[in-house]
Design a protein around this motif. Structure first.
Motif: not given
Length: 124
Positions: A21, A52, A69, A76, A80
């Protein structure tokens, strides 16, 4: 056959589906993908682009293996990892409220209209 299975189990061969993304024209993501291709030439890479939110859904359903992203999302949280930050240039009208800041983060630009190129910038 045993050697091939060992290579595959270590992630040195096989297929990797990467959700993106963000732009691949330059920067750390491009450099990372090029280095991965050099280090693991037997891995077939497939790039999938998307928003995303779609990428996190694709991760949850195992449609993709990893996602990159440009922004983080509350959904997330704990799933993440911030890998790097990159600078971009934003041109704003002189009277825009954000012009008083030396640094503007993506979340401040979230609701602003953005003009982007249809094609990636040429690399020197």
């Amino acid at each position: 056959m045993t050697a091939r299975l060992k290579i595959r189990s270590r992630g040195e061969s096989g297929r990797l589906i990467i959700g993106i993304h963000t732009s691949l024209s330059a920067g750390n993501l491009r450099a990372t993908l090029l280095e991965h291709r050099q280090r693991f030439p037997h891995v077939e890479r497939q790039l999938v682009d998307g928003a995303s939110d779609h990428l996190i859904s694709d991760l949850a359903s195992s449609a993709i293996d990893v996602a990159f992203a440009a922004e983080s999302a509350p959904r997330w949280s704990g799933k993440s990892l911030l890998l790097w930050s990159e600078r971009v240039v934003a041109a704003l009208p002189a009277n825009h409220p954000l012009t008083c800041h030396d640094v503007v983060h993506w979340d401040k630009l979230r609701r602003e209209p953005l003009l982007i190129r249809r094609r990636a910038a040429k690399m020197a």
